[in-house]
Each structure stands twice: as C-alpha cells, then as structure tokens.
Write a protein that holds these residues in place. Structure first.
Motif, short mmCIF file in Angstrom:
data_model
loop_
_atom_site.label_atom_id
_atom_site.label_comp_id
_atom_site.label_asym_id
_atom_site.label_seq_id
_atom_site.Cartn_x
_atom_site.Cartn_y
_atom_site.Cartn_z
N ILE A 135 0.82 -1.21 0.00
CA ILE A 135 0.00 0.00 0.00
C ILE A 135 0.86 1.26 0.00
CG2 ILE A 135 -1.98 -1.12 1.08
CD1 ILE A 135 -1.22 0.28 3.70
N SER A 136 1.99 1.24 0.71
CA SER A 136 2.76 2.48 0.85
C SER A 136 3.52 2.84 -0.42
CB SER A 136 3.73 2.37 2.03
OG SER A 136 4.77 1.47 1.73
N GLN A 137 3.81 1.87 -1.26
CA GLN A 137 4.55 2.15 -2.48
C GLN A 137 3.66 2.05 -3.72
OE1 GLN A 137 7.73 3.35 -2.12
NE2 GLN A 137 7.19 3.19 0.04
N ARG A 138 2.37 2.25 -3.51
CA ARG A 138 1.42 2.23 -4.61
C ARG A 138 0.55 3.48 -4.57
NH1 ARG A 138 -1.67 -3.38 -4.23
NH2 ARG A 138 -2.58 -2.68 -6.21
N PRO A 139 0.06 3.95 -5.74
CA PRO A 139 -0.85 5.09 -5.75
C PRO A 139 -2.25 4.66 -5.36
CG PRO A 139 -0.49 4.31 -7.99
CD PRO A 139 0.42 3.50 -7.10
N PRO A 140 -3.10 5.59 -4.92
CA PRO A 140 -4.45 5.22 -4.48
C PRO A 140 -5.32 4.65 -5.59
CG PRO A 140 -4.16 7.60 -4.54
CD PRO A 140 -2.81 7.01 -4.72
N GLU A 141 -4.96 4.88 -6.85
CA GLU A 141 -5.73 4.29 -7.95
C GLU A 141 -5.57 2.77 -8.00
OE1 GLU A 141 -4.83 8.50 -8.77
OE2 GLU A 141 -3.57 6.78 -8.26
N GLU A 142 -4.56 2.23 -7.31
CA GLU A 142 -4.29 0.80 -7.37
C GLU A 142 -4.67 0.06 -6.10
OE1 GLU A 142 -0.25 0.15 -8.48
OE2 GLU A 142 -0.41 1.29 -10.37
#
Length: 287
Positions: free
Chosen positions: A46-53
């Motif tokens: 979650i921390s290394q992903r954008p909120p769209e994913e």
C-alpha cells in the motif's frame, strides 16, 4: 482524503508503543502512498502504490472517531504508511478525536517540515518514530530520505510534550555495526534523554531487500544490551517473542514491571504511572 485502504483494530503494542495504554486496542487507519521509498518496507503493497491501485473505503474523520468508540478502542493510530502523506485527513480526525477523549498515535518516519509538525503536535498524543539509521548515506541510498529533518522532527515532538518512542529496524550489513548501534544510542541519550524508549526490531526480507537474511537474534540482543549499558532506561528487542527485551524493567530496582510475550501483556505492575514495588515514576501515558 477520507479514503483509507487499510482499517484494523490492533494491539497498541504492535505499533510499537510500550508506554501508552498497555493492553488496549487501537483503531488503525492508512491510505496509499508514502513520502519515503524504503527498500525494506514491510507495507509496500500500500505504501509504495498510488491510491488508484488500492481498494479504498469511504471513511471521513467523523466516521473514524465513531467506529473507534464502537470498537471500544481508546486511541486512533495513523499507521502502516506514513500519516504525513495524509496530513489533512489525519489532522482533522485528530481534532475530532481529542474532543471525545481519544488518544492520537502517529506511526511515522518523521520526515516532515517544522511548521506543519508544530501545527500537528497539539493534537498528537504519542508517536513511534522510525529512526532508521544514523548516516545520511543510509537514508539517501536505502530510504530516499534525509536524516537531519528526521532528527529535528523527533526533537520537536519531545520538546512539545508528544510522548515519543523510537524504533530502529536492525538490517544485516546496512545499519547493524557496533558503531551504528552505539551512535544511535548516544544520540538518543544526549539529544532526547534516557527516558525515551528505544525499540530494536528484527528485519525480515521484504520488498527490495529479499537478498539479505533476517536479523540474527544475537545481533538484536547486542543492540539491546548496548542501549542498556549506555543508560537508555527503556530499551526493547522486538519481533522476537519471549526475548527478555520484550519486558519493561523498573530503572530503580530492576524488576519486571510489564511482562510481555510479543504483543501480549502477561503482567502489568505499573499503578498510577508508578512502579508497584518501589513507587518510581515510569514515564508514559497510562490513563
């Protein structure tokens, strides 16, 4: 804003916060993204992903507070990713939480400018700050961050009466030398004082550091013993259930005042913020 992708009730010991409401549950929220890029991140999904994913939930500040009360939790933890990246959402939730007597806990890397931090301190009760290493090279090459702003943030929190505990993830070959550990302990003692709890945590191969082995238990023990020998009064060894470094010891008589195995409290001898056996004041948030 108001769209967390992770919502859980955790034991407060998991944060880790060992001197804050021991044995209580804390309502934990996180969003996607982070302002650091640590190669060892344990929450990288979650921390290394954008909120769209990520799968996100509609959870505005008032709903967080309401659900915290409904879950019989005494605090809200802004955690998993760094709450600095959802600063406005966290700040607004903190204000509402304070109005109803809930505690606010920031689990953070402390990579923040001074002005927004000073605005946040009055609504923040406690923080566990990752002090990841003691060199600018480590912060630059492993975390894509800088050390100095983190150190300044930690000192600002302590100065502004936020209860601070520190965590150092001990990573083989990267920050586990005798010098690394000693420099960290001396900085804590000299800049913050001997009463700031210091947690040494075991590294497990994660994210982009799958090539390194887990931290040997003897290395954690050495770090824990080094801190104690340098008069850090509340040193801990984490992620090794059953290690004597799971416990809190009275600095006056040496007795175990909080006995733990992992996140579980087996015995709590802190009464009204004092050692039950000798009356020594134990710093922290106990009520």
């Amino acid at each position: 804003y108001g769209k967390p992708c992770s919502i859980h009730v955790d034991p407060i010991e998991k944060k880790p916060l060992f001197h804050v409401l021991p044995g209580s549950g804390t309502f934990s929220i996180a969003t996607a993204g982070c302002n650091g890029h640590c190669k060892f991140c344990q929450n990288w999904q979650i921390s290394q992903r954008p909120p769209e994913e990520t799968e996100n939930f509609d959870f505005p500040p008032q709903k967080v507070v309401d659900e915290t009360i409904k879950a019989n939790c005494r605090s809200i933890a802004y955690t998993y990713n760094d709450p600095i990246v959802f600063y406005e959402y966290a700040y607004d939730t903190c204000r509402l939480a304070k109005e109803v007597g809930l505690r606010n806990l920031m689990i953070t890397a402390g990579y923040i400018e001074q002005k927004p931090l000073l605005d946040l301190c009055p609504v923040m009760d406690a923080a566990n700050v990752d002090l990841k290493g003691m060199t600018e090279e480590f912060y630059r090459d492993v975390c894509s961050m800088q050390l100095r702003p983190v150190q300044e943030a930690i000192k600002t929190m302590v100065k502004n009466k936020v209860w601070v505990e520190l965590t150092n993830l001990v990573i083989p070959t990267l920050n586990d030398s005798d010098k690394d550990i000693k420099d960290l302990c001396l900085w804590v003692k000299n800049e913050l004082g001997p009463d700031v709890p210091l947690h040494f945590s075991k590294f497990w191969p994660m994210h982009k550091l799958l090539n390194l082995p887990p931290t040997p238990e003897e290395v954690l023990t050495r770090a824990w013993e080094t801190a104690r020998s340098l008069s850090i009064r509340y040193a801990y060894a984490g992620n090794v259930p059953g290690h004597p470094g799971n416990n809190t010891y009275c600095p006056n008589n040496g007795k175990i005042i909080i006995r733990r195995i992992g996140y579980n409290i087996l015995e709590n001898n802190v009464v009204d913020g004092k050692c039950k056996f000798c009356g020594t004041t134990i710093p922290g948030i106990w009520s």
